[in-house]
Design an enzyme around this catalytic site. Sequence first.
Site, mmCIF file in Angstrom:
data_model
loop_
_atom_site.group_PDB
_atom_site.id
_atom_site.type_symbol
_atom_site.label_atom_id
_atom_site.label_comp_id
_atom_site.label_asym_id
_atom_site.label_seq_id
_atom_site.Cartn_x
_atom_site.Cartn_y
_atom_site.Cartn_z
ATOM 1 N N CYS A 70 13.309 3.355 2.252
ATOM 2 C CA CYS A 70 14.427 4.101 2.811
ATOM 3 C C CYS A 70 14.563 5.442 2.315
ATOM 4 C CB CYS A 70 15.987 3.338 2.231
ATOM 5 S SG CYS A 70 16.046 1.795 2.885
ATOM 6 N N GLY A 73 12.493 6.120 7.021
ATOM 7 C CA GLY A 73 13.201 5.096 7.879
ATOM 8 C C GLY A 73 13.762 5.352 9.001
ATOM 9 N N ASN A 102 17.823 3.325 -2.132
ATOM 10 C CA ASN A 102 16.624 3.150 -1.482
ATOM 11 C C ASN A 102 15.968 2.483 -2.822
ATOM 12 O OD1 ASN A 102 13.862 5.365 -1.925
ATOM 13 N ND2 ASN A 102 13.767 3.606 -0.791
ATOM 14 N N GLY A 103 15.138 1.024 -2.402
ATOM 15 C CA GLY A 103 14.563 0.476 -3.485
ATOM 16 C C GLY A 103 14.663 -1.035 -2.999
ATOM 17 N N TYR A 112 0.883 7.164 0.719
ATOM 18 C CA TYR A 112 1.109 6.885 2.105
ATOM 19 C C TYR A 112 2.592 7.297 2.534
ATOM 20 C CZ TYR A 112 2.982 4.780 6.584
ATOM 21 O OH TYR A 112 3.785 4.434 7.673
HETATM 22 P P1 AMP Z 1 -3.021 -2.188 9.561
HETATM 23 O O1 AMP Z 1 -4.160 -2.520 8.705
HETATM 24 O O2 AMP Z 1 -3.269 -2.501 11.008
HETATM 25 O O3 AMP Z 1 -1.939 -3.161 9.008
HETATM 26 O O4 AMP Z 1 -2.070 -1.030 9.353
HETATM 27 C C1 AMP Z 1 -2.657 0.305 8.776
HETATM 28 C C2 AMP Z 1 -1.927 1.609 8.830
HETATM 29 O O5 AMP Z 1 -0.627 1.185 8.391
HETATM 30 C C3 AMP Z 1 -2.554 2.661 7.995
HETATM 31 O O6 AMP Z 1 -3.083 3.400 9.158
HETATM 32 C C4 AMP Z 1 -1.209 3.277 7.266
HETATM 33 O O7 AMP Z 1 -1.418 4.326 7.215
HETATM 34 C C5 AMP Z 1 -0.238 2.468 7.623
HETATM 35 N N1 AMP Z 1 0.543 1.872 6.641
HETATM 36 C C6 AMP Z 1 0.402 1.530 5.289
HETATM 37 N N2 AMP Z 1 1.474 1.118 4.706
HETATM 38 C C7 AMP Z 1 2.338 1.085 5.635
HETATM 39 C C8 AMP Z 1 3.826 0.686 5.601
HETATM 40 N N3 AMP Z 1 4.059 0.192 4.299
HETATM 41 N N4 AMP Z 1 4.435 0.724 6.462
HETATM 42 C C9 AMP Z 1 4.110 1.427 7.502
HETATM 43 N N5 AMP Z 1 2.741 1.553 7.567
HETATM 44 C C10 AMP Z 1 1.984 1.373 6.726
#
Ligand code: AMP
Length: 474
Positions: free
Chosen positions: A10, A36, A111-112, A251
Amino acid sequence: MKLQRPEEECGIFGIFNHPEASNLTYLGLYALQHRGQESCGIVSSDGSSLHAHKSMGLVADVFGNQEIFKSLPGKSAIGHVRYSTTGSSVIKNVQPIMVDYSRGSIAVAHNGNIVNAQIIKDELEAYGSIFQTTMDTEIIVHLLATSKANSLLDRISDSLNRIKGAYCLLFLTETRMVAVRDPNGFRPLCLGKLGSSYVVASESCALDLIDAEFIREIEPGEAIIITNEGMTSYFPLQKANPTPCIFEFVYFARPDSYIFGKNVYQVRKEMGRQLAREHQVDADIVIPIPDSGVPSALGYAEESGIPFELGLIRNHYVGRTFIEPQQAIRHFGVKIKLNPVREVLKDKRVVVIDDSIVRGTTSRKIVKMIRNAGAKEVHVRISSPPTSYPCYYGIDTPNRKELISSSHTIDEIRKYITADTLGYLSEDGLISSVGTENTSYCRACFTGSYPVKFPKLGIAPQLDLFEKELPEYE
Ligand code: AMP
């Protein structure tokens, strides 16, 4: 009532004592939209009462109409953007939460993720509390309301000393704004000033948009109370060794933000340089998976001397839902977001940089897409170590069994995603990129070593709550 999945990623924003408080909160949330996209909300104070507007949807859609700000009067406001999670995407769970209790009104944005939420909730319900939502955040409101302490600060410290986990919180009452960061400092939170008004935001990019001056980060365990008389800082919470979340750098945070004492872009670029040192390969071009892979790909290209290119173009205007046509389209889900540039990829040996592999499904589709566009070789490089453990502190990661690296070797993952080679940044490489000057980061998603332990009691509800295995107990 069982809590549903925890409050995940968030963003929060607040401003105190500004004639355009809710409008500026809208802009702050707009800058934090990456934290978010499911829902958002603003609560304002006109000095004698609180006003709320919240809804499912993106910030620009929910607050796009100027008329809405007429219903959010006053010189102070807090706001919240909430990430999409399954199970709890309902309007009653949109934040900030606002309640009236014996001492007036209070709103809270969180957030958390609180790890002992279900236990406290069961206890509160046993004493007659009635919960309106399935969010862990509501527990804080109930604890505040039941605290016997006289001052707001004491009620807040009473309540927060009972909860465990990750939280950055913004409270708004008729006359005060309070910002709190948990003693571990898992999530970022910074303090700024716009003229004589104080501003608090999850990330500094939100201060930049409204031309607010960055003052400092709110420290782990710190509570800041802002009133018309000014700002006062307290440390009312039990001390812990700070463990900010390293995945924010990998990320989650925006590259233009300054968090945990560093600029995210520079850290990501260094991760790319380090990745090149650790996993060299003969190749013709380096391409990022946009947007999160871009700074690391620039670092990788710089260090390796292999030219940087944009081989995949991202559509930035993808909404949350789209209807797939009846006639199946190959890799439809990924194609909606990304399209290859054939002229860049054709006959090339390509290094593709992404920040993480979670389930592996996206990488697999992307590798195929790059090959279909004519690439001769595809070498995948990931600017973080394998993500093998779920996060319980506010990043939305799936169950352990869905995390591909929890049950597969790197070579098995390489085969699954159909890459020619696959290399992850080492843990030491990640740490050296981030720097360990002041702090030791939470890296539980890579190591399985969780800095805040989980309560022994109520293991069963906790399991339901998280839909994940809990690996360590107190
Ligand atoms: P996948 O391996 O298909 O589950 O998705 C990998 C992708 O999800 C990578 O390109 C990351 O940039 C992205 N990613 C990593 N962590 C998250 C997260 N917590 N929420 C959404 N996307 C994420």
